[in-house]
Design a protein around this motif. Structure first.
Motif, PDB file in Angstrom:
ATOM      1  N   VAL A 188      -6.980 -32.519   8.368  1.00 28.82           N
ATOM      2  CA  VAL A 188      -6.954 -31.558   7.271  1.00 28.82           C
ATOM      3  C   VAL A 188      -5.660 -30.758   7.338  1.00 28.82           C
ATOM      4  O   VAL A 188      -5.076 -30.557   8.411  1.00 28.82           O
ATOM      5  N   THR A 189      -5.198 -30.337   6.182  1.00 28.51           N
ATOM      6  CA  THR A 189      -4.083 -29.395   6.092  1.00 28.51           C
ATOM      7  C   THR A 189      -4.627 -28.110   5.502  1.00 28.51           C
ATOM      8  O   THR A 189      -5.225 -28.118   4.416  1.00 28.51           O
ATOM      9  N   ILE A 190      -4.432 -26.996   6.227  1.00 25.42           N
ATOM     10  CA  ILE A 190      -5.000 -25.718   5.806  1.00 25.42           C
ATOM     11  C   ILE A 190      -3.873 -24.734   5.516  1.00 25.42           C
ATOM     12  O   ILE A 190      -2.912 -24.609   6.279  1.00 25.42           O
ATOM     13  N   TYR A 191      -4.018 -24.055   4.390  1.00 25.12           N
ATOM     14  CA  TYR A 191      -3.079 -23.001   4.002  1.00 25.12           C
ATOM     15  C   TYR A 191      -3.596 -21.668   4.518  1.00 25.12           C
ATOM     16  O   TYR A 191      -4.748 -21.292   4.268  1.00 25.12           O
ATOM     17  N   PHE A 192      -2.759 -20.966   5.285  1.00 22.73           N
ATOM     18  CA  PHE A 192      -3.134 -19.654   5.816  1.00 22.73           C
ATOM     19  C   PHE A 192      -2.206 -18.597   5.215  1.00 22.73           C
ATOM     20  O   PHE A 192      -1.018 -18.845   4.991  1.00 22.73           O
ATOM     21  N   ALA A 193      -2.776 -17.419   4.980  1.00 32.05           N
ATOM     22  CA  ALA A 193      -1.967 -16.308   4.476  1.00 32.05           C
ATOM     23  C   ALA A 193      -2.537 -15.000   4.991  1.00 32.05           C
ATOM     24  O   ALA A 193      -3.759 -14.842   5.138  1.00 32.05           O
ATOM     25  N   VAL A 194      -1.649 -14.062   5.280  1.00 31.55           N
ATOM     26  CA  VAL A 194      -2.035 -12.692   5.639  1.00 31.55           C
ATOM     27  C   VAL A 194      -1.284 -11.769   4.686  1.00 31.55           C
ATOM     28  O   VAL A 194      -0.047 -11.687   4.734  1.00 31.55           O
ATOM     29  N   SER A 195      -2.039 -11.095   3.804  1.00 29.29           N
ATOM     30  CA  SER A 195      -1.440 -10.225   2.786  1.00 29.29           C
ATOM     31  C   SER A 195      -1.797  -8.776   3.063  1.00 29.29           C
ATOM     32  O   SER A 195      -2.865  -8.470   3.604  1.00 29.29           O
ATOM     33  N   ASP A 196      -0.892  -7.879   2.679  1.00 30.82           N
ATOM     34  CA  ASP A 196      -1.178  -6.446   2.824  1.00 30.82           C
ATOM     35  C   ASP A 196      -0.635  -5.700   1.610  1.00 30.82           C
ATOM     36  O   ASP A 196       0.155  -6.245   0.827  1.00 30.82           O
ATOM     37  N   THR A 197      -1.066  -4.470   1.479  1.00 31.47           N
ATOM     38  CA  THR A 197      -0.597  -3.612   0.385  1.00 31.47           C
ATOM     39  C   THR A 197       0.285  -2.500   0.934  1.00 31.47           C
ATOM     40  O   THR A 197       0.288  -1.381   0.414  1.00 31.47           O
ATOM     41  N   GLY A 198       1.025  -2.808   2.005  1.00 33.81           N
ATOM     42  CA  GLY A 198       1.806  -1.806   2.711  1.00 33.81           C
ATOM     43  C   GLY A 198       3.156  -1.508   2.096  1.00 33.81           C
ATOM     44  O   GLY A 198       3.363  -1.660   0.885  1.00 33.81           O
ATOM     45  N   LEU A 212       0.173 -11.271  13.161  1.00 34.09           N
ATOM     46  CA  LEU A 212       0.331 -11.078  11.709  1.00 34.09           C
ATOM     47  C   LEU A 212      -0.570  -9.964  11.183  1.00 34.09           C
ATOM     48  O   LEU A 212      -0.131  -9.090  10.424  1.00 34.09           O
ATOM     49  N   VAL A 213      -1.835  -9.986  11.598  1.00 31.14           N
ATOM     50  CA  VAL A 213      -2.772  -8.965  11.118  1.00 31.14           C
ATOM     51  C   VAL A 213      -2.424  -7.605  11.720  1.00 31.14           C
ATOM     52  O   VAL A 213      -2.444  -6.579  11.032  1.00 31.14           O
ATOM     53  N   GLY A 214      -2.093  -7.597  13.013  1.00 33.33           N
ATOM     54  CA  GLY A 214      -1.701  -6.345  13.648  1.00 33.33           C
ATOM     55  C   GLY A 214      -0.457  -5.754  13.004  1.00 33.33           C
ATOM     56  O   GLY A 214      -0.360  -4.531  12.796  1.00 33.33           O
ATOM     57  N   ASN A 215       0.483  -6.610  12.656  1.00 36.48           N
ATOM     58  CA  ASN A 215       1.705  -6.160  11.989  1.00 36.48           C
ATOM     59  C   ASN A 215       1.382  -5.593  10.605  1.00 36.48           C
ATOM     60  O   ASN A 215       1.914  -4.556  10.189  1.00 36.48           O
ATOM     61  N   ALA A 216       0.495  -6.264   9.869  1.00 37.59           N
ATOM     62  CA  ALA A 216       0.115  -5.796   8.530  1.00 37.59           C
ATOM     63  C   ALA A 216      -0.577  -4.440   8.600  1.00 37.59           C
ATOM     64  O   ALA A 216      -0.315  -3.553   7.782  1.00 37.59           O
ATOM     65  N   LEU A 217      -1.456  -4.254   9.586  1.00 37.42           N
ATOM     66  CA  LEU A 217      -2.156  -2.970   9.721  1.00 37.42           C
ATOM     67  C   LEU A 217      -1.199  -1.841  10.070  1.00 37.42           C
ATOM     68  O   LEU A 217      -1.375  -0.696   9.633  1.00 37.42           O
ATOM     69  N   LYS A 218      -0.170  -2.160  10.849  1.00 35.21           N
ATOM     70  CA  LYS A 218       0.774  -1.125  11.278  1.00 35.21           C
ATOM     71  C   LYS A 218       1.540  -0.543  10.096  1.00 35.21           C
ATOM     72  O   LYS A 218       1.847   0.656  10.057  1.00 35.21           O
ATOM     73  N   PHE A 219       1.833  -1.389   9.104  1.00 30.01           N
ATOM     74  CA  PHE A 219       2.653  -0.940   7.972  1.00 30.01           C
ATOM     75  C   PHE A 219       1.829  -0.678   6.711  1.00 30.01           C
ATOM     76  O   PHE A 219       2.377  -0.588   5.613  1.00 30.01           O
ATOM     77  N   THR A 220       0.491  -0.602   6.855  1.00 26.87           N
ATOM     78  CA  THR A 220      -0.374  -0.351   5.701  1.00 26.87           C
ATOM     79  C   THR A 220      -1.263   0.853   5.975  1.00 26.87           C
ATOM     80  O   THR A 220      -1.978   0.891   6.983  1.00 26.87           O
ATOM     81  N   LYS A 221      -1.241   1.841   5.093  1.00 30.92           N
ATOM     82  CA  LYS A 221      -2.088   3.023   5.199  1.00 30.92           C
ATOM     83  C   LYS A 221      -2.913   3.130   3.910  1.00 30.92           C
ATOM     84  O   LYS A 221      -2.386   2.996   2.801  1.00 30.92           O
ATOM     85  N   ASN A 222      -4.242   3.357   4.101  1.00 33.65           N
ATOM     86  CA  ASN A 222      -5.141   3.517   2.945  1.00 33.65           C
ATOM     87  C   ASN A 222      -5.039   2.317   1.991  1.00 33.65           C
ATOM     88  O   ASN A 222      -4.978   2.476   0.768  1.00 33.65           O
ATOM     89  N   GLY A 223      -4.977   1.128   2.567  1.00 33.39           N
ATOM     90  CA  GLY A 223      -4.829  -0.055   1.729  1.00 33.39           C
ATOM     91  C   GLY A 223      -5.753  -1.175   2.155  1.00 33.39           C
ATOM     92  O   GLY A 223      -6.850  -0.944   2.673  1.00 33.39           O
TER      93      GLY A 223
END
Length: 736
Positions: free
Chosen positions: A513-523, A486-497
């Motif tokens: 426990v139930t944990i909410y995970f999210a990976v956000s980008d500005t790509g 997820l993080v690698g994919n976000a970095l691939k499609f995000t420049k200067n963000g």
């Protein structure tokens, strides 16, 4: 005229006939045999497609049977009428005559008539796709008669059923038996039908040459005997077959034959005459039935006898009972038909399921073999590149070697992705349940991707909820894979963000426990249309995106599949130009007690390898050279064993600091060699070096006695670290 029949029976008979006239059933033609063959003339007219003359001949036989009060001949005539109308696809009239025959059978002891009636019912079931019931009915017919002609028609019907069920060998046996039949009545006609059946059979088997041969044989017999309908059927079959064979001249010839045949047989005047004759005979039969009924009604009306009144009431009662019986019978037939259809469909679904499973297994085995075989030469590429980079190459060579190393790493990641997908599809991955620290898992992923973030001038932000328990029970390896993708994919499609990783406590109970995970980008974001299939294999939104950003398109597929192992689902919010957010929930058990995390982890430089002597077990000559050079770089000497047997002998004769064991070798495998070594040496560290495939199980390696596993092609630092950990344990020796 027919002798008087009991009025109750006649009234019941008429009412039953009226009920059956509402039904319509399709059935194939059959020619019957009785003593002295009274149907020879009618049979010839039928085979030569002369409906008008055939009807005249059958009507004369029916009139003669009634005058002579010959119920058996009348029965056979009714059957023959029904069979002729079946050939003409006039279902209502077909059923009229078939039901009349059935009514007569109730008052006439005639085993041959019963057999023919059941035969007709069997073909009816076959035409309605009730194939198994049809076969049972045909078996019953064979029990009732030994008439050669009827038995030959049963052979033909069975062959047609076998062909429909794709039981090609059984169908071929029956058709071939009919090719050499000794039927005195219809030898040529049955041989024509058998050749046409074999032609269809070979067509289904995609043997067009054999299909053409039998089609030509059928045509030859049909032309010789002027069987016009079979000529038409053979012509149509051969025209289509020659077209598929690419012989368009022959196909055109048979298409012209079809047109000429239709022009000569089916002209308007002849059709009008035939239809007029057929309607006249049908009308005469209906009129005669009504005349008989009216006469009997007048007899009953003129009688004042109480017994006759009682008979009328009894007749009415029996009629009602008969109607109910017929209704029950029809309902039961529908039920039987439905059951047979379900049985057939279930068989088809089972065949389709087995075919799909076989295809899936073949695909997985193929991909597993390919990925495994690719690892061996890839080991040579990455290993030699590493050695060349360490030998102080010229500056202009470094750029090429770094490009080669990048390409090797890229190909290795691609192979690993395919293997991962295969393992998930084959259900060979199971979640672990071990204790881990969520903060360490996420930070390790972030640290490994910092260089990617620098290259794309993108900030990596981590936001982990402090209320999440420090130690959880779960599968940290698969969780790392999820975030790595997820993080690698976000970095691939995000420049200067910015790429943000969020872990937030959603629910906390006593032990879970139930944990909410999210990976956000500005790509670049993902359009609504692309979001529909973004999680499918090899999908990256568009060809342009694939060409501009690269990648395999398997990362999100792996994420989706891995989350499926935890009964979770990946979700997506995105818009073009506004970035993307991938989010999901995961449940973890909470470990009640935990130890403080050790911050020190030894690196390769912490170990002093000088003077170590190891055994390298490897069957590939190039891999032997590369592994030996990599060991020599660190001052390690080695012996080489080409297979498992040599490894066992060397381990018995010498002392080694560690054994580097290849798993996949000819002869005995590395796993078996490890088991044999453990019988006489339980202390020496054994590290499995393997181009692991889908069938391999890490548990199997450890159970055999391996201390660690390094996957080929491996990174040099991983290789050296594993040797250091297993030879020196947790104590470093750099200062000793």
């Amino acid at each position: 005229m027919i002798k008087a029949i009991d009025p109750i029976k006649k009234l019941t008979t008429f009412l039953l006939i009226g009920l059956f006239l509402l039904q319509g059933i399709s059935l194939q033609a059959l020619t019957l045999q009785v003593s002295n063959d009274p149907f020879k003339e009618a049979r010839n007219f039928i085979h030569h497609d002369n409906k008008e003359e055939a009807l005249k001949a059958l009507q004369e036989l029916a009139n003669s049977a009634e005058q002579e009060d010959n119920m058996q001949l009348l029965l056979d005539t009714y059957h023959q009428f029904s069979l002729l109308y079946l050939e003409l696809e006039d279902l209502e009239t077909t059923l009229f005559y078939w039901d009349r025959a059935g009514v007569l059978l109730k008052t006439t002891e005639y085993p041959y008539g019963d057999a023919v009636h059941k035969y007709i019912n069997a073909v009816l079931l076959y035409r309605s796709d009730n194939n198994f019931q049809a076969m049972r009915e045909l078996n019953e017919v064979k029990r009732l008669t030994n008439d050669k002609n009827l038995l030959n028609h049963i052979l033909l019907a069975e062959a047609d059923i076998y062909l429909k069920l794709d039981k090609f060998e059984d169908a071929k046996t029956n058709y071939n038996a009919l090719l050499v039949n000794s039927d005195n009545l219809e030898r040529s006609f049955l041989a024509t039908k058998a050749n046409l059946g074999l032609a269809r059979l070979h067509k289904k088997l995609e043997d067009l040459e054999s299909a053409q041969k039998h089609g030509e044989a059928a045509m030859e017999i049909a032309l010789k005997n002027q069987y016009f309908r079979e000529i038409d059927r053979a012509s149509r079959f051969l025209a289509k077959t020659y077209e598929e064979l690419g012989d368009y001249a022959s196909a055109l010839k048979f298409n012209k034959k079809i047109l000429n045949l239709r022009d000569s047989i089916y002209n308007l005047n002849r059709l009008e005459a035939q239809n007029k004759k057929a309607n006249q005979i049908k009308f005469d039969q209906f009129a005669k039935t009504l005349e008989d009924l009216e006469g009997k009604n007048e007899e009953l009306s003129a009688s004042a006898n109480r017994s006759e009144i009682t008979a009328i009431l009894t007749s009415a009662f029996l009629t009602i009972i008969s109607i109910l019986a017929v209704s029950l019978y029809r309902n039961n037939q529908i039920k039987l038909k439905t059951n047979d259809l379900l049985q057939t469909k279930n068989s088809e679904l089972e065949i389709a399921r087995d075919a799909a499973v076989t295809a899936m297994e073949a695909k997985m085995n193929f991909l597993s073999t390919v990925t495994h075989e690719l690892r061996t030469p890839l080991y040579a590429v990455t290993g030699l590149t590493h050695l060349l980079l360490e030998e102080n190459p010229a500056e202009h060579q470094k750029e090429h070697l770094k490009s080669l190393k990048f390409s090797g790493d890229y190909l290795l990641n691609f192979i690993n992705d395919i293997l991962q997908i295969n393992k998930i599809d084959a259900e060979k991955l199971e979640p672990l349940n071990i204790d881990f620290k969520l903060t360490k898992v996420i930070n390790d992923v972030i640290d490994s991707l910092q260089q990617n973030a620098k290259d794309s001038k993108t900030s990596l932000v981590v936001n982990i909820d402090k209320n999440i328990p420090p130690t959880l029970l779960g599968d940290p390896l698969k969780l790392s894979q999820i975030f790595m993708n997820l993080v690698g994919n976000a970095l691939k499609f995000t420049k200067n963000g910015t790429v943000t990783v969020i872990a937030k406590l959603k629910e906390h109970t006593a032990d879970q426990v139930t944990i909410y995970f999210a990976v956000s980008d500005t790509g670049i974001g993902i359009s609504e249309e692309q979001q529909k299939n973004i999680f499918d294999s090899f999908e990256q939104g568009s060809i342009q995106i694939n060409r501009e950003y690269g990648g395999t398109g398997l990362g999100l597929t792996i994420v989706k599949s891995l989350l499926g192992l935890f009964d979770s689902k990946i979700n997506l919010n995105s818009a073009v130009g506004e970035g993307s957010t991938f989010f999901f929930d995961l449940n973890f058990k909470v470990k009640e007690t935990y130890e403080e995390e050790l911050t020190f982890e030894p690196s390769v430089d912490d170990y002093n390898f000088e003077g170590l002597h190891v055994l390298v077990v490897e069957d590939n000559k190039i891999n032997q050279v590369i592994t030996k050079k990599m060991l020599n770089k660190k001052g390690i000497t080695c012996d080489i064993a080409n297979n498992g047997n040599e490894a066992i002998d060397a381990a018995k004769a010498n002392e080694y600091a560690v054994i580097l064991m290849d798993i996949h070798m000819p002869g005995i495998s590395g796993t078996e060699a490890t088991k044999q070594i453990r019988k006489f040496n339980t202390q020496i560290p054994i590290i499995a070096l393997t181009a692991i495939s889908m069938e391999d199980s890490l548990d199997e390696f450890f159970e055999a006695g391996c201390n660690a596993v390094v996957t080929k092609p491996f990174k040099p630092e991983v290789f050296y670290t594993k040797i250091g950990e297993n030879v020196f344990g947790s104590q470093t020796t750099s200062n000793s």
